[in-house]
Motif scaffolding. Structure first.
Motif, PDB file in Angstrom:
ATOM      1  N   GLN A   7       0.837  -1.211   0.000  1.00  0.00           N
ATOM      2  CA  GLN A   7       0.000   0.000   0.000  1.00  0.00           C
ATOM      3  C   GLN A   7       0.867   1.255   0.000  1.00  0.00           C
ATOM      4  OE1 GLN A   7      -2.975   0.264   3.142  1.00  0.00           O
ATOM      5  NE2 GLN A   7      -3.392  -1.912   3.004  1.00  0.00           N
ATOM      6  N   GLN A   8       1.896   1.222   0.841  1.00  0.00           N
ATOM      7  CA  GLN A   8       2.777   2.389   0.953  1.00  0.00           C
ATOM      8  C   GLN A   8       3.506   2.647  -0.358  1.00  0.00           C
ATOM      9  OE1 GLN A   8       3.095   4.393   3.838  1.00  0.00           O
ATOM     10  NE2 GLN A   8       4.182   5.723   2.382  1.00  0.00           N
ATOM     11  N   LYS A   9       3.955   1.567  -0.987  1.00  0.00           N
ATOM     12  CA  LYS A   9       4.693   1.732  -2.249  1.00  0.00           C
ATOM     13  C   LYS A   9       3.830   2.319  -3.358  1.00  0.00           C
ATOM     14  CE  LYS A   9       8.381  -1.609  -1.651  1.00  0.00           C
ATOM     15  NZ  LYS A   9       8.937  -2.931  -1.977  1.00  0.00           N
ATOM     16  N   ILE A  10       2.592   1.823  -3.451  1.00  0.00           N
ATOM     17  CA  ILE A  10       1.741   2.330  -4.538  1.00  0.00           C
ATOM     18  C   ILE A  10       1.289   3.760  -4.222  1.00  0.00           C
ATOM     19  CG2 ILE A  10      -0.507   1.407  -3.744  1.00  0.00           C
ATOM     20  CD1 ILE A  10       0.800   1.391  -7.365  1.00  0.00           C
ATOM     21  N   TYR A  11       1.143   4.052  -2.916  1.00  0.00           N
ATOM     22  CA  TYR A  11       0.844   5.436  -2.512  1.00  0.00           C
ATOM     23  C   TYR A  11       2.002   6.359  -2.925  1.00  0.00           C
ATOM     24  CZ  TYR A  11       0.270   9.536   0.507  1.00  0.00           C
ATOM     25  OH  TYR A  11       0.167  10.819   0.990  1.00  0.00           O
ATOM     26  N   ASP A  12       3.222   5.943  -2.591  1.00  0.00           N
ATOM     27  CA  ASP A  12       4.401   6.758  -2.925  1.00  0.00           C
ATOM     28  C   ASP A  12       4.553   6.930  -4.436  1.00  0.00           C
ATOM     29  OD1 ASP A  12       5.018   7.096  -0.282  1.00  0.00           O
ATOM     30  OD2 ASP A  12       6.479   5.464  -0.208  1.00  0.00           O
ATOM     31  N   PHE A  13       4.273   5.849  -5.171  1.00  0.00           N
ATOM     32  CA  PHE A  13       4.284   5.949  -6.626  1.00  0.00           C
ATOM     33  C   PHE A  13       3.357   7.077  -7.076  1.00  0.00           C
ATOM     34  CE2 PHE A  13       1.593   4.672 -10.315  1.00  0.00           C
ATOM     35  CZ  PHE A  13       2.514   4.886 -11.335  1.00  0.00           C
ATOM     36  N   GLY A  14       2.137   7.091  -6.554  1.00  0.00           N
ATOM     37  CA  GLY A  14       1.141   8.096  -6.944  1.00  0.00           C
ATOM     38  C   GLY A  14       1.564   9.504  -6.570  1.00  0.00           C
ATOM     39  N   VAL A  15       2.092   9.651  -5.372  1.00  0.00           N
ATOM     40  CA  VAL A  15       2.500  10.985  -4.915  1.00  0.00           C
ATOM     41  C   VAL A  15       3.636  11.513  -5.789  1.00  0.00           C
ATOM     42  CG1 VAL A  15       3.582  12.270  -3.031  1.00  0.00           C
ATOM     43  CG2 VAL A  15       1.687  10.692  -2.545  1.00  0.00           C
ATOM     44  N   ASN A  16       4.641  10.682  -6.047  1.00  0.00           N
ATOM     45  CA  ASN A  16       5.771  11.134  -6.864  1.00  0.00           C
ATOM     46  C   ASN A  16       5.361  11.396  -8.313  1.00  0.00           C
ATOM     47  OD1 ASN A  16       7.926  11.244  -4.928  1.00  0.00           O
ATOM     48  ND2 ASN A  16       7.788   9.017  -4.809  1.00  0.00           N
ATOM     49  N   LEU A  17       4.505  10.539  -8.824  1.00  0.00           N
ATOM     50  CA  LEU A  17       3.990  10.761 -10.183  1.00  0.00           C
ATOM     51  C   LEU A  17       3.218  12.077 -10.237  1.00  0.00           C
ATOM     52  CD1 LEU A  17       3.809   9.171 -12.962  1.00  0.00           C
ATOM     53  CD2 LEU A  17       1.469   8.613 -12.265  1.00  0.00           C
ATOM     54  N   GLY A  18       2.438  12.333  -9.190  1.00  0.00           N
ATOM     55  CA  GLY A  18       1.644  13.563  -9.136  1.00  0.00           C
ATOM     56  C   GLY A  18       2.521  14.804  -9.102  1.00  0.00           C
ATOM     57  N   ILE A  19       3.597  14.738  -8.328  1.00  0.00           N
ATOM     58  CA  ILE A  19       4.519  15.884  -8.275  1.00  0.00           C
ATOM     59  C   ILE A  19       5.165  16.095  -9.645  1.00  0.00           C
ATOM     60  CG2 ILE A  19       6.674  16.755  -7.278  1.00  0.00           C
ATOM     61  CD1 ILE A  19       5.873  15.250  -4.659  1.00  0.00           C
ATOM     62  N   ALA A  20       5.623  15.006 -10.256  1.00  0.00           N
ATOM     63  CA  ALA A  20       6.233  15.104 -11.586  1.00  0.00           C
ATOM     64  C   ALA A  20       5.236  15.697 -12.585  1.00  0.00           C
ATOM     65  CB  ALA A  20       6.698  13.720 -12.058  1.00  0.00           C
ATOM     66  N   PHE A  21       3.994  15.264 -12.478  1.00  0.00           N
ATOM     67  CA  PHE A  21       2.951  15.737 -13.390  1.00  0.00           C
ATOM     68  C   PHE A  21       2.729  17.236 -13.228  1.00  0.00           C
ATOM     69  CE2 PHE A  21      -1.456  16.401 -14.742  1.00  0.00           C
ATOM     70  CZ  PHE A  21      -1.429  15.798 -15.985  1.00  0.00           C
ATOM     71  N   GLN A  22       2.710  17.704 -11.980  1.00  0.00           N
ATOM     72  CA  GLN A  22       2.489  19.124 -11.724  1.00  0.00           C
ATOM     73  C   GLN A  22       3.681  19.960 -12.214  1.00  0.00           C
ATOM     74  OE1 GLN A  22      -0.359  20.647 -10.602  1.00  0.00           O
ATOM     75  NE2 GLN A  22       0.760  22.486 -11.237  1.00  0.00           N
ATOM     76  N   LEU A  23       4.890  19.427 -12.024  1.00  0.00           N
ATOM     77  CA  LEU A  23       6.081  20.135 -12.504  1.00  0.00           C
ATOM     78  C   LEU A  23       6.059  20.223 -14.023  1.00  0.00           C
ATOM     79  CD1 LEU A  23       8.756  18.589 -10.090  1.00  0.00           C
ATOM     80  CD2 LEU A  23       7.770  20.898  -9.988  1.00  0.00           C
ATOM     81  N   GLN A  24       5.611  19.155 -14.661  1.00  0.00           N
ATOM     82  CA  GLN A  24       5.481  19.163 -16.108  1.00  0.00           C
ATOM     83  C   GLN A  24       4.455  20.202 -16.546  1.00  0.00           C
ATOM     84  OE1 GLN A  24       5.335  15.598 -19.015  1.00  0.00           O
ATOM     85  NE2 GLN A  24       3.271  15.832 -18.231  1.00  0.00           N
ATOM     86  N   ASP A  25       3.386  20.330 -15.745  1.00  0.00           N
ATOM     87  CA  ASP A  25       2.355  21.325 -16.029  1.00  0.00           C
ATOM     88  C   ASP A  25       2.947  22.735 -15.989  1.00  0.00           C
ATOM     89  OD1 ASP A  25      -0.569  20.915 -16.489  1.00  0.00           O
ATOM     90  OD2 ASP A  25      -0.710  22.534 -15.014  1.00  0.00           O
ATOM     91  N   ASP A  26       3.793  22.979 -14.991  1.00  0.00           N
ATOM     92  CA  ASP A  26       4.478  24.275 -14.893  1.00  0.00           C
ATOM     93  C   ASP A  26       5.317  24.526 -16.154  1.00  0.00           C
ATOM     94  OD1 ASP A  26       3.459  24.388 -12.335  1.00  0.00           O
ATOM     95  OD2 ASP A  26       5.392  24.313 -11.300  1.00  0.00           O
ATOM     96  N   TYR A  27       6.026  23.491 -16.567  1.00  0.00           N
ATOM     97  CA  TYR A  27       6.899  23.586 -17.745  1.00  0.00           C
ATOM     98  C   TYR A  27       6.074  23.873 -18.998  1.00  0.00           C
ATOM     99  CZ  TYR A  27      10.168  21.980 -21.386  1.00  0.00           C
ATOM    100  OH  TYR A  27      10.965  21.892 -22.510  1.00  0.00           O
TER     101      TYR A  27
END
Lengths: 325, 325
Positions: A192-212
């Motif tokens: 559960q923790q791993k898939i949660y962390d996957f989602g959080v990190n993917l979400g941050i990357a996605f938002q940074l890409q949005d900024d770009y």
């Protein structure tokens, strides 16, 4: 982008079957309205995909939790749009614009309660664990929204504060959606923790890409006004990094541009992009995004399930990460 | 009124022990503030009293559900006060007055989530049933608030519509609190329904009494401006009944008073009370109140537990029903 996949179809048909009372009309019409504006529905899809990946047999049992995530997301849009005085959402009038602030407050509240009502339709033995994750994430989203509003009033924000804000405001909900899918499939706490962390990190990357993309995206495929963040002086990763690196004349130029009232939009965006170029800000944003993307992929890689089952999650991440490039 | 009883003490100490993060300050300060204004805390007390009445052994296990009810109530006050543009609550600045609307919206949202977080600390096997009742009631409270706002814009409201509005806006929460106590004590569905109905009917009687006291109460003990409802043209049971019975010159007088701009407060209240007197409105309001009170008492009477255990619930009802008379 995802309209035709089987998860989207399940979710859309489940949400379309949801019946809200006719009265009071000003309470339930706005709920019907915002749900009809249906975005990409990535968040509810994550619940189903995660459930499926961890081997949950009957995905229809994951639909209520999936709808809970979608309702929560829409509740937060209704209330955020009031706070941000936003006139448009998904190209249509926002709820407070179409009705008024009171209607938007109360119908948002009702939609949040409906989210919990959906959650409560999950298999009973899973409800306590689902509720715990949902509550934690919901509270963090409120914290992220408050941080975002606080940042608007400040003259500078540190990069790690910014990352923390986008993590809370947008990424934990992705992580929470995935974790809820894992809970439904009776995955271990560690998984559960791993898939949660996957989602959080993917979400941050996605938002940074949005900024770009807001600065460097192709206007025809990005779907928003290019340079909008620069024009509104939004403290994105690009803005923060530039402010941090600039000195002397460049810092004066940066500060001039941020407070500029009398120059054209084109000039403001153009001159800010010149500053970005001088400090290789585009490259830096891409690097930070890559860092979170790799963290995400590594979490997914490390899951203790057969590689084939992870395949579609990798595909989804790839699609999200190569969007409009 | 109830500060010294053991339930109140348990609740106050539980809520005072609750810790909210320091940051973001604009999210959590308003929550600390509204909870510090502590009202009579009747609602959370009902959870504990009901649990106790149905023989639940360890009342500390009922405290989270009890706090959930209190948090929910305070969330609804924060948001209602924005919608009603109310400057004061319990004699102090309302949250939106002390901070601003955005802070009140978002901290209200966070407090609602905290309510669910408390609920989630209940014994795990009870959470699904507690959540179901809590969600149903929470949604009804939103419906009641919307009806109340809708009524303000209308020129007339039928008595049964008014009763339905006060039932949803205020009474179902009392019923829900009691039912949650019964659920924690593993009472049967039938007993749950009876104690819920007791609470709803008691709540309606209490609100009708409030309407009555607003006009006929002793200013020194009622704690609000006497005649406030008349001055704001609130569609209370007294207003609705008078409008319904008046004909000819009396109806003209009624309509004159409702739209009156140029008369003194004393004159408006005095002339409306004359109309009330002519149609024995005070007596009628008392009769309707009595009807709901008797319904409530009959439900309590019919509970399948020994009479002694019901005693303190009767005492509470008596206190609420003879308040400030």
């Amino acid at each position: 982008m995802f309209e035709q996949n089987p998860y989207s179809k399940l979710i859309s048909s489940y949400i379309q079957r949801a019946e809200f009372p006719a009265d009071p009309a000003d309470l339930y019409d706005p709920i019907r309205y915002i749900l009809s504006l249906a975005g990409k529905r990535i968040r509810p899809m994550l619940v189903l995909m995660s459930s499926n990946m961890f081997g949950f047999k009957d995905l229809t049992l994951a639909l209520p939790a999936s709808a809970a995530i979608e309702y929560f997301h829409n509740f937060s849009l209704i209330h955020d749009d009031i706070m941000d005085k936003a006139p448009l959402r998904r190209g249509k009038d926002t709820v407070h614009q179409k009705w008024n602030d009171n209607v938007a407050i109360l119908s948002g509240d009702a939609l949040l309660v409906k989210a919990y009502q959906e959650l409560g339709k999950s298999p009973a033995d899973k409800i306590p664990a689902l509720l715990e994750v949902f509550n934690k994430v919901a509270l963090e989203v409120c914290e992220g929204q408050q941080m975002d509003m606080d940042f608007e009033k400040r003259t500078s924000v540190r990069e790690e504060e910014y990352i923390q804000m986008i993590k809370l405001k947008t990424s934990v909900l992705l992580g929470g959606a995935l974790q809820m899918g894992a809970i439904l499939a009776s995955a271990s706490k560690e998984q559960q923790q791993k898939i949660y962390d996957f989602g959080v990190n993917l979400g941050i990357a996605f938002q940074l890409q949005d900024d770009y993309l807001d600065v460097y995206g192709d206007p025809s495929s990005f779907g928003k006004q290019v340079g909008g963040d620069i024009l509104s002086d939004k403290k994105t990763i690009l803005h923060i990094r530039t402010q941090q690196l600039s000195e002397g004349a460049d810092l004066l130029e940066f500060n001039d541009l941020v407070s500029a009232q009398e120059i054209t939009k084109e000039e403001k965006v153009g001159r800010m992009k010149n500053l970005y170029a001088k400090y290789n800000i585009d490259q830096y944003a891409e690097e930070v995004k890559q860092r979170y993307m790799h963290l995400a992929y590594a979490q997914l890689e490390s899951l203790d399930i057969d590689p084939e089952s992870k395949q579609e999650m990798f595909v989804l991440a790839d699609i999200l990460m190569h969007r409009a490039k």
